[in-house]
Design an enzyme around this catalytic site. Structure first.
Site, PDB file in Angstrom:
ATOM      1  N   GLU A 157     107.995  10.400  30.214  1.00  0.00           N
ATOM      2  CA  GLU A 157     107.985  11.868  30.341  1.00  0.00           C
ATOM      3  C   GLU A 157     108.154  12.551  28.989  1.00  0.00           C
ATOM      4  OE1 GLU A 157     110.769  13.164  33.386  1.00  0.00           O
ATOM      5  OE2 GLU A 157     110.293  11.471  34.677  1.00  0.00           O
ATOM      6  N   ASP A 188     108.303  14.791  25.889  1.00  0.00           N
ATOM      7  CA  ASP A 188     107.970  16.107  25.333  1.00  0.00           C
ATOM      8  C   ASP A 188     108.989  16.396  24.237  1.00  0.00           C
ATOM      9  OD1 ASP A 188     110.053  16.711  27.150  1.00  0.00           O
ATOM     10  OD2 ASP A 188     108.741  17.805  28.520  1.00  0.00           O
TER      11      ASP A 188
HETATM   12  O1  9MR Z   1     108.841  19.111  35.706  1.00  0.00           O
HETATM   13  C1  9MR Z   1     109.401  19.032  36.994  1.00  0.00           C
HETATM   14  C2  9MR Z   1     109.640  20.412  37.564  1.00  0.00           C
HETATM   15  O2  9MR Z   1     108.406  21.083  37.762  1.00  0.00           O
HETATM   16  C3  9MR Z   1     110.391  20.310  38.894  1.00  0.00           C
HETATM   17  O3  9MR Z   1     110.744  21.605  39.332  1.00  0.00           O
HETATM   18  C4  9MR Z   1     111.640  19.461  38.743  1.00  0.00           C
HETATM   19  C5  9MR Z   1     112.312  19.221  40.080  1.00  0.00           C
HETATM   20  O4  9MR Z   1     111.506  18.493  40.956  1.00  0.00           O
HETATM   21  O5  9MR Z   1     111.318  18.192  38.185  1.00  0.00           O
HETATM   22  C6  9MR Z   1     110.709  18.256  36.914  1.00  0.00           C
HETATM   23  O6  9MR Z   1     110.410  16.947  36.471  1.00  0.00           O
HETATM   24  C7  9MR Z   1     111.529  16.122  36.188  1.00  0.00           C
HETATM   25  C8  9MR Z   1     111.175  14.707  36.619  1.00  0.00           C
HETATM   26  O7  9MR Z   1     110.792  14.686  37.965  1.00  0.00           O
HETATM   27  C9  9MR Z   1     112.325  13.749  36.367  1.00  0.00           C
HETATM   28  N1  9MR Z   1     112.789  13.813  35.020  1.00  0.00           N
HETATM   29  C10 9MR Z   1     113.058  15.154  34.491  1.00  0.00           C
HETATM   30  C11 9MR Z   1     111.850  16.049  34.700  1.00  0.00           C
HETATM   31  C12 9MR Z   1     112.082  17.421  34.071  1.00  0.00           C
HETATM   32  O8  9MR Z   1     113.142  18.065  34.698  1.00  0.00           O
END
Ligand code: 9MR
Length: 375
Positions: free
Chosen positions: A267, A269
């Site tokens: 993930e 960034d």
């Molecule tokens: O980027 C994601 C965001 O749009 C959602 O609202 C959130 C909750 O489901 O999750 C974010 O993605 C996360 C990922 O699933 C797990 N690692 C952290 C990411 C960033 O918060």
């Protein structure tokens, strides 16, 4: 609905200048990654596939896609026992049309669960059966379509202790106080539903050597010894502060690989401080960001055990960071909001190209690891 892009459309797009700059498709991350036997991916939102530049960039630059939210519990089981695979299926369809792999995310997480689940006051026995049914149903639906799953997401705190969650001990599935037993159970059910899928544990702030990554390492070692079916560890790599970049990432990847699991950067960034008009506060940060991306891409590309390098989105137009930081941080990805490649993009491309020239044995070894794991 098919999302395939026609060759004619591509030709038109190649010639199309965007805000004064032509898009150059001669270069592509996926072409460079391919030479390394490496997967290069992005988190995606199927609701954007109808946006031509989004679809084009995704398909031309990446050979892997992971739904940012579409395969999470809230999306797939919005009511007890009622499954919805519409959005997740769109990701699979897009990926199939463009010869990309799909990474599934995620089967079990302590937060962001639907209210029916968190407020259901279920007993451990009920939770156990809900969890089993969810994992088996979702993994079975995507059998042979999703090649790798984040089975359990973010179970440890920064001190390496298990977080108190619905699944572990609030009230848990009957394994409260038994350490990683509930995690092992999740992996076993996922394996039962698709014995060929690669099963990952995924977490943040565990990229370098620290208490959390030590706990993950210990868990993987224990699972391997007891034949709990784990194939990999996802290192998220959300870097929120340019002055706090993890060190010892290479050492952490190496020790995990030595246990016989793969590592995916899942993930990545690199958030920049923003001004009130939504621009980076310091222009020089773009090169600092590029350097960090380049270094992490090199670390991954140079280790055979690191088999995928993925970013959390790919265009600054769509990223979780501005929302999460209330606009204080942003511009964290490889392409700007107009889909123009940033210095960070060029740094990753260069890192891949250099790694491909450097050590052909690394590539051979990576291909062996991947081949072996897909048997
Ligand atoms: O980027 C994601 C965001 O749009 C959602 O609202 C959130 C909750 O489901 O999750 C974010 O993605 C996360 C990922 O699933 C797990 N690692 C952290 C990411 C960033 O918060």
């Amino acid at each position: 609905m098919r999302f395939k892009i026609s060759p004619n459309f591509l030709t038109v797009l190649i010639a199309l200048p965007i805000v004064g700059q032509p898009v150059c498709f001669a270069q592509s991350l996926r072409k460079e990654a391919q030479k390394l036997g490496l997967l290069v991916g992005a988190a995606v939102d199927p609701a954007r596939f109808s946006e031509p530049l989004y679809a084009e960039m995704l398909a031309s630059q990446f050979n892997m896609a992971e739904p940012e939210n579409a395969m999470k519990w809230q999306a797939t089981e919005p009511a007890r026992g009622q499954f919805n695979f519409t959005a997740g299926d769109q990701v699979v369809e897009f990926a199939e049309a463009h010869q990309m792999k799909v990474r599934g995310h995620n089967l079990l997480w302590g937060v962001f669960n639907p209210a029916w689940l968190t407020e259901g006051h279920f007993t451990p026995d009920e939770l156990r059966s809900i969890m089993k049914n969810h994992i088996i149903t979702v993994v079975s639906h995507y059998r042979a379509k999703v090649f790798a799953w984040d089975v359990v997401n973010e179970a440890f705190d920064r001190n390496g202790q298990l977080k108190h969650t619905l699944w572990y001990d609030r009230p848990g599935i009957g394994l409260a106080g038994q350490g990683t037993a509930y995690i092992a159970q999740a992996f076993r059910w996922a394996h039962q539903a698709d014995p060929k899928a690669l099963l990952f544990y995924n977490d943040y702030a565990a990229e370098g050597l620290n208490a959390k990554s030590d706990a993950i390492y210990a868990m993987v070692k224990d699972f391997k010894r007891r034949h709990v079916p784990i194939d990999g560890v996802g290192l998220q790599m959300h870097l929120m502060d340019l002055n706090q970049i993890p060190t010892s990432v290479a050492a952490n990847i190496a020790r995990l690989a030595a246990l016989g699991v793969q590592v995916h950067i899942t993930e990545m960034d690199v958030a920049l401080p923003m001004n009130a008009s939504g621009k980076p506060l310091h222009r020089a940060d773009l090169s600092r960001q590029a350097k960090i991306y380049g270094e992490m891409a090199t670390i991954c590309a140079e280790q055979p055990g690191c088999t995928a390098f993925q970013t959390w989105g790919f265009t600054d137009k769509y990223s979780w960071i501005p929302h999460y930081t209330r606009g204080e941080k942003g511009d964290a990805l490889l392409f700007d909001a107009n889909y123009r490649p940033k210095p960070a993009y060029r740094a990753v491309l260069k890192a891949f190209a250099q790694a491909a020239r450097k050590n052909p044995k690394t590539i051979e070894r990576r291909l062996e690891i991947e081949h072996h794991s897909l048997q």
